[in-house]
Design an enzyme around this catalytic site. Structure first.
Site, short mmCIF file in Angstrom:
data_model
loop_
_atom_site.label_atom_id
_atom_site.label_comp_id
_atom_site.label_asym_id
_atom_site.label_seq_id
_atom_site.Cartn_x
_atom_site.Cartn_y
_atom_site.Cartn_z
N HIS A 174 35.63 -61.66 44.36
CA HIS A 174 35.42 -60.25 44.72
C HIS A 174 36.74 -59.57 45.09
CE1 HIS A 174 30.90 -61.08 45.68
NE2 HIS A 174 31.15 -60.98 44.39
N ASP A 200 36.85 -56.38 35.97
CA ASP A 200 35.39 -56.27 36.09
C ASP A 200 35.13 -54.86 36.57
OD1 ASP A 200 32.71 -56.35 36.75
OD2 ASP A 200 32.82 -58.30 37.76
N HIS A 214 22.52 -61.10 36.30
CA HIS A 214 21.60 -60.42 37.21
C HIS A 214 20.93 -59.28 36.45
CE1 HIS A 214 24.90 -57.47 37.54
NE2 HIS A 214 25.69 -58.51 37.64
N GLU A 260 27.46 -63.33 32.29
CA GLU A 260 28.83 -63.28 32.77
C GLU A 260 29.39 -64.63 33.24
OE1 GLU A 260 29.25 -61.32 36.67
OE2 GLU A 260 27.19 -60.61 36.42
N ARG A 300 36.58 -64.41 33.14
CA ARG A 300 35.14 -64.10 33.10
C ARG A 300 34.93 -63.16 31.92
NH1 ARG A 300 34.38 -62.98 37.93
NH2 ARG A 300 34.48 -60.71 38.08
#
Ligand code: GLY
Ligand code: MN
Ligand code: MN
Length: 456
Positions: A252, A269, A367, A403, A424
């Protein structure tokens, strides 16, 4: 200074009316009652500045209304079905400073409510509306301020018990109804999600083309934001991650302030929100436009793992099938490259069973995506089978991200050529009747495509 509301690029509000009708019918099927759905609050950032206002997603889903200080009330009982909007009054003085407000009269008409009232009348009106409602459809705990007010209204209804009026005896979490609806996107939502993904794809390409050793992560972030806004997106759907070199291994990462080095990979991202719908795309590319052999090796493993997950993206697959397929390919790649030592972890099945792969792949493979970047909805079925709730089956209209990634932190027993590589690859996937549609398909993804758009 005031906050601003975000206006919709689309002017067709019948979808929202249809959704309210669907909720009313579900309420009726459960014996009737009253539903209360508030929007979000304006939040102070500092001094007299506010954070940019973002409406509540449930509220927006049922209204299309983007002003703060508003509440939807739905009433379903034997004699009527009614949808009511409480919103700010028009206020010529405040509108000079802060901009247009619909006011109840225009809002009722424009957004197709049966009636609309000033938000200031909520407290005087709610006890009457709550009286004799059988079930309260409300989400307790999400809005403590409204919880407290609701408590007061319920007490006011109970005080009238001698005149034969009763308060709702049961509460159903309104999210149980709305989450199931939000999971399956209708055609208007899919069009907006396609638009959001397309804009984000252009922004990613732009960032790839501007990237150079010596530039700073925030310069690439600025390119993303420029393209989002230029194309009509109202805001990023979440904080953009622009992570060069070792920063890509911080899942993050948010500071976006490091200088880009020659030989680094850059992981971005980032996704825009378009008319309240999110996109969520990750791409990883070489700062100097050319993957090194080590980078390419790991990149192609992640890409193959994403393809394995994509192969599971069709109606009837269970939500976790894609994750398991990706983990298999990733773990095999870790064994093949020596990231994992076969002598320590054992074979593929053993390395998966023991979770050894988590040293380099520690998150899930996706998700739900929709109005929220991590969209609402249960990942599991509601009924237990063999004492466990299985993961739900994918259905046409659902949107997921896929992902997978590999993140290599330096460690003695890890081949040094892979140290600090973080990769990623994330796409936005609509499940269709016969498979899936990749909404972010135009964002360069293969080594060849990326090197091609980065040619100078
Ligand atoms: N950008 C948040 C996520 O990928 O889940
Ligand atoms: Mn993402
Ligand atoms: Mn994501």
């Amino acid at each position: 200074m005031s906050s601003s509301t975000c206006f919709s690029n689309f002017a067709d509000f019948t979808h929202y009316q249809t959704r309210r009708q669907q909720v009313l019918e579900q309420m009726q099927a459960q014996g009737g009652g009253i539903a209360i759905i508030p929007t979000a609050y304006e939040m102070t950032r500092n001094s007299d500045n506010f954070f940019p206002f973002r409406h509540d997603s449930y509220f927006y889903y049922l209204s299309g209304f983007t002003e703060p200080e508003a509440v939807i009330v739905l009433i379903a009982n034997a004699s009527e079905q009614r949808s009511i909007l409480f919103c700010r009054e028009k206020n010529p003085e405040r509108e000079i400073w802060e901009g247009f407000r619909f006011g109840p009269t225009a809002a009722r008409e424009h957004f197709g409510f049966d009636s609309a009232f000033a938000i200031d009348t909520l407290t005087s009106t709610m006890p009457d509306l709550l009286g004799d409602a059988r079930t309260l459809f409300y989400s307790t705990g999400r809005d403590p301020q409204l919880d407290a007010r609701l408590h007061g209204w319920m007490e006011a209804v109970r005080a009238r018990s001698r005149s034969g009026i009763s308060a709702p005896a049961t509460t159903v979490d309104i999210r149980e109804l709305l989450d199931e609806m939000r999971l399956r996107k209708d055609t208007s939502e899919i069009a907006l999600m396609q638009k959001a993904a397309s804009i984000s794809g252009i922004a990613h390409t732009r960032a790839m083309q501007i990237a150079l050793p010596g530039r700073y992560e925030y310069e690439l972030e600025a390119e993303l934001l420029h393209e989002f806004r230029r194309q009509g997106s109202q805001a990023p759907a979440y904080g953009s991650i622009v992570a060069t070199g070792a920063n890509a291994c911080i899942l993050h990462y948010s500071s976006n302030n490091a200088q880009i080095n020659d030989g680094d990979l850059i992981l971005i991202d980032a996704g825009c929100e378009y008319d309240s719908y999110a996109s969520d795309i990750t791409r990883t590319f070489p700062a100097n436009g050319k993957f090194s052999e080590a980078q390419k090796t790991l990149y192609d493993i992640v890409l193959a793992s994403q393809q394995a997950a994509l192969d599971c993206a069709r109606p009837g697959s269970r939500y976790m099938d894609g994750h398991h397929a990706a983990v298999r390919v990733l773990t095999q790649g870790m064994l093949d490259t020596g990231l994992l030592d076969k002598n320590k972890t054992g074979n593929l099945d053993e390395a998966i069973a023991s979770g050894a792969f988590r040293q380099f792949y520690m998150h899930g493979t996706g998700h739900w995506l929709g109005l929220d970047v991590h969209d609402t909805g249960s990942y599991r079925e509601t009924k237990k089978v063999d004492d466990e709730k299985p993961y739900r089956k994918l259905e046409a209209g659902m949107v997921i991200t896929i992902e997978p990634g590999i993140y290599v932190r330096p460690a003695e027993d890890v081949p040094e050529q892979f140290w600090n590589i973080g990769i990623r690859i994330e796409d936005d996937i609509l499940i269709t009747a016969d498979g899936h549609l990749n909404l972010s398909r135009d964002t360069p993804k293969t080594v060849a495509d990326i090197e091609n758009v980065m040619k100078r």
